[in-house]
Write a protein that holds these residues in place. Sequence first.
Motif, mmCIF file in Angstrom:
data_model
loop_
_atom_site.group_PDB
_atom_site.id
_atom_site.type_symbol
_atom_site.label_atom_id
_atom_site.label_comp_id
_atom_site.label_asym_id
_atom_site.label_seq_id
_atom_site.Cartn_x
_atom_site.Cartn_y
_atom_site.Cartn_z
ATOM 1 N N GLN A 299 0.832 -1.198 0.000
ATOM 2 C CA GLN A 299 0.000 0.000 0.000
ATOM 3 C C GLN A 299 0.872 1.255 0.000
ATOM 4 O O GLN A 299 0.624 2.205 -0.750
ATOM 5 N N ILE A 300 1.912 1.237 0.809
ATOM 6 C CA ILE A 300 2.814 2.394 0.899
ATOM 7 C C ILE A 300 3.546 2.604 -0.417
ATOM 8 O O ILE A 300 3.590 3.717 -0.961
ATOM 9 N N LEU A 301 4.119 1.535 -0.938
ATOM 10 C CA LEU A 301 4.941 1.663 -2.135
ATOM 11 C C LEU A 301 4.108 2.029 -3.351
ATOM 12 O O LEU A 301 4.500 2.876 -4.163
ATOM 13 N N ASN A 302 2.946 1.426 -3.491
ATOM 14 C CA ASN A 302 2.095 1.758 -4.633
ATOM 15 C C ASN A 302 1.606 3.203 -4.567
ATOM 16 O O ASN A 302 1.504 3.882 -5.589
ATOM 17 N N THR A 303 1.316 3.683 -3.360
ATOM 18 C CA THR A 303 0.922 5.086 -3.200
ATOM 19 C C THR A 303 2.065 6.011 -3.590
ATOM 20 O O THR A 303 1.852 7.053 -4.226
ATOM 21 N N ALA A 304 3.286 5.620 -3.241
ATOM 22 C CA ALA A 304 4.452 6.429 -3.608
ATOM 23 C C ALA A 304 4.617 6.490 -5.125
ATOM 24 O O ALA A 304 4.893 7.560 -5.691
ATOM 25 N N TYR A 305 4.433 5.356 -5.789
ATOM 26 C CA TYR A 305 4.553 5.350 -7.251
ATOM 27 C C TYR A 305 3.485 6.217 -7.909
ATOM 28 O O TYR A 305 3.756 6.902 -8.895
ATOM 29 N N LEU A 306 2.257 6.191 -7.379
ATOM 30 C CA LEU A 306 1.190 7.012 -7.951
ATOM 31 C C LEU A 306 1.531 8.495 -7.887
ATOM 32 O O LEU A 306 1.106 9.273 -8.746
ATOM 33 N N ARG A 307 2.300 8.891 -6.885
ATOM 34 C CA ARG A 307 2.697 10.298 -6.763
ATOM 35 C C ARG A 307 3.558 10.742 -7.941
ATOM 36 O O ARG A 307 3.617 11.934 -8.260
ATOM 37 N N MET A 308 4.215 9.795 -8.614
ATOM 38 C CA MET A 308 5.074 10.155 -9.742
ATOM 39 C C MET A 308 4.272 10.640 -10.943
ATOM 40 O O MET A 308 4.806 11.315 -11.821
ATOM 41 N N LEU A 309 2.984 10.305 -10.995
ATOM 42 C CA LEU A 309 2.155 10.774 -12.107
ATOM 43 C C LEU A 309 1.878 12.267 -12.019
ATOM 44 O O LEU A 309 1.576 12.915 -13.029
ATOM 45 N N THR A 310 1.955 12.823 -10.808
ATOM 46 C CA THR A 310 1.732 14.264 -10.617
ATOM 47 C C THR A 310 2.974 14.944 -10.048
ATOM 48 O O THR A 310 2.877 16.019 -9.467
ATOM 49 N N TRP A 311 4.111 14.327 -10.218
ATOM 50 C CA TRP A 311 5.372 14.835 -9.647
ATOM 51 C C TRP A 311 5.758 16.156 -10.307
ATOM 52 O O TRP A 311 5.652 16.313 -11.527
ATOM 53 N N ASP A 312 6.213 17.101 -9.490
ATOM 54 C CA ASP A 312 6.684 18.391 -10.006
ATOM 55 C C ASP A 312 8.194 18.298 -10.214
ATOM 56 O O ASP A 312 8.980 18.504 -9.281
ATOM 57 N N THR A 324 16.952 6.454 -13.192
ATOM 58 C CA THR A 324 17.208 5.828 -14.496
ATOM 59 C C THR A 324 15.968 5.854 -15.383
ATOM 60 O O THR A 324 16.068 5.704 -16.604
ATOM 61 N N ASP A 325 14.798 6.046 -14.781
ATOM 62 C CA ASP A 325 13.550 6.100 -15.536
ATOM 63 C C ASP A 325 12.934 7.493 -15.539
ATOM 64 O O ASP A 325 11.764 7.645 -15.924
ATOM 65 N N GLU A 326 13.699 8.496 -15.138
ATOM 66 C CA GLU A 326 13.118 9.831 -15.011
ATOM 67 C C GLU A 326 12.524 10.329 -16.325
ATOM 68 O O GLU A 326 11.388 10.836 -16.360
ATOM 69 N N MET A 327 13.254 10.205 -17.422
ATOM 70 C CA MET A 327 12.744 10.704 -18.701
ATOM 71 C C MET A 327 11.504 9.937 -19.144
ATOM 72 O O MET A 327 10.566 10.518 -19.705
ATOM 73 N N ARG A 328 11.463 8.627 -18.898
ATOM 74 C CA ARG A 328 10.287 7.843 -19.264
ATOM 75 C C ARG A 328 9.080 8.243 -18.412
ATOM 76 O O ARG A 328 7.957 8.334 -18.921
ATOM 77 N N LEU A 329 9.314 8.496 -17.124
ATOM 78 C CA LEU A 329 8.221 8.925 -16.257
ATOM 79 C C LEU A 329 7.722 10.307 -16.650
ATOM 80 O O LEU A 329 6.508 10.573 -16.629
ATOM 81 N N ARG A 330 8.634 11.185 -17.015
ATOM 82 C CA ARG A 330 8.231 12.515 -17.485
ATOM 83 C C ARG A 330 7.386 12.412 -18.750
ATOM 84 O O ARG A 330 6.374 13.112 -18.894
ATOM 85 N N GLU A 331 7.815 11.561 -19.644
ATOM 86 C CA GLU A 331 7.085 11.393 -20.905
ATOM 87 C C GLU A 331 5.676 10.864 -20.644
ATOM 88 O O GLU A 331 4.701 11.340 -21.246
ATOM 89 N N ILE A 332 5.554 9.878 -19.746
ATOM 90 C CA ILE A 332 4.233 9.350 -19.405
ATOM 91 C C ILE A 332 3.365 10.450 -18.797
ATOM 92 O O ILE A 332 2.189 10.604 -19.138
#
Length: 525
Positions: A299-312, A324-332
């Motif tokens: 629950q904790i880890l999945n909630t943390a990952y969801l925050r990456m969708l709205t990360w500033d 290592t996945d920053e550019m891919r996460l930004r693109e998504i």
Amino acid sequence: MPLNDERPASASSGEDQGSDVESSSERYDSMTSTSDLECSRESFTSDGSSKHCTPSSSPPIVLTLDEVMEAANDLFNLRLAHEISVNSNFHLEQPSLPQNCIWNTVKNTLHKTYWNRLESELNDDPPEYGHAILLLEDIREILLSLINPGANRMRTQIMEVLDIDLIRQQADNNAVDIQKLASYIITTMGKICAPIRDGDIEKLRENPDNIVTLFREIFRVLDLMNIDMANNSIEILRIVLQREGAVYEREKFQIILDKTPNALMHTTSWIKSAVEELQSATVPKGQENGQPAVLGPFQILNTAYLRMLTWDYSKDTVPETLMTDEMRLREIQQQLQQCQMVNEVLLIVHSTIGGPVQGLPFLSNRLKRMTSVLLDGMHSPNFNLEEALEGVSAKICCELNKSLTERDYPALTPALQDILRGQICSITQKDNSICTLVEDRVQQYFKALIFDSKSRVESEQIPAGLTAIKPELALLGAKFISLVNYNKTVYGPFYADIIRKLMFSNNPPAANPPQDTAHESVPSS
């Protein structure tokens, strides 16, 4: 690199474990493999249960320049291995510089000077072969590096034909046959090149009269062959990394962590924020001073990952384990935001116009494509979103009028067009109700995906109001879940250690901290 001098198990070792259960110790036992299920709660409360990943601040460590360079090299290898593993399109290309670039000018000037010097020497009477011999020596080394290790016969032949000592003796007696040597080099290149270079080899065989031009082209094709060989090695390596990449990346990261113990500072802060978010959301009203809710690691880890969708990304540092996945996460994130805005525009159109545009998939798809095109590049620095939305509203009004008149409906009145234009342009405003609705439902969709990634979210589970962007959501969701699961597989043991310490940091340490945390991991689902 193992934790506590033992190799950590792959995160897949915990994939078959059950979901979170009621007691806190059983919840955290689910983060370990079967061999660790007998551990007592003390195994999670000991400060010495793991050498690394501690959420507490580490004392400053002074690193030498060599250590810094070595750590940088480890980080480069980690990034390269990760890129090869997750990016099937990753390959090397011949570098190209802009024509007006100063580096390109310097490079062209130096090359021109070198080849002019070579031509001048060969045209002397008698010819000078100093530069030509150095050139032949370079070609010999390149050819030797391109042949397979087991091709001993070809290796021996290259050494015999391009015997530099013999060529020097021939040069002293003005008996060097440059054309013959060039012909042998081209024939050898044809034997070892990739099929894609057959056309280039044929052009070399046309044998231009100018020997300098010929050798210049030989070097150009050799450069391409070097890139082909590197890309072939990457393809072979990708097969290995897709099988063993998670273990390799985990070991490389552990090496980095050994040299820089505070290398999980931002990751710890990221997970801690998720814990605080969940605790604040689960405290019953009127019981703010009571015991905090017991949270599960998934629950904790999945909630943390969801925050990456709205990360500033402009303000907050990305967790080290996600760099290592920053550019891919930004693109998504950017593609998701564009999809959301397209969906918001379509919702405004349907709610404002009503019946005359309902049940017309062709019209909806046309408006969707048109809006997507006009909003393409909306995250670039020079993009004017307000101006683009003005253009979108004008185009939509024009398209709607055309569709309405073709079906014998009255065209939109100027007042209705102004209302439609104003609502479309208002979606850039903070706390816009339609934007909030769409964003909340997109979060619901991704939350369902990440918490139940094994069973794909069915089409009927798409939240209401997002049907227009269903294909895009499915594609982005698949990309996001793939990144999340691979990241969990690589960094599961580190996440487990951080979560354990965050949740039990106030408990006293165990008298005898366990020495074997080899199998601690967070499963990929």
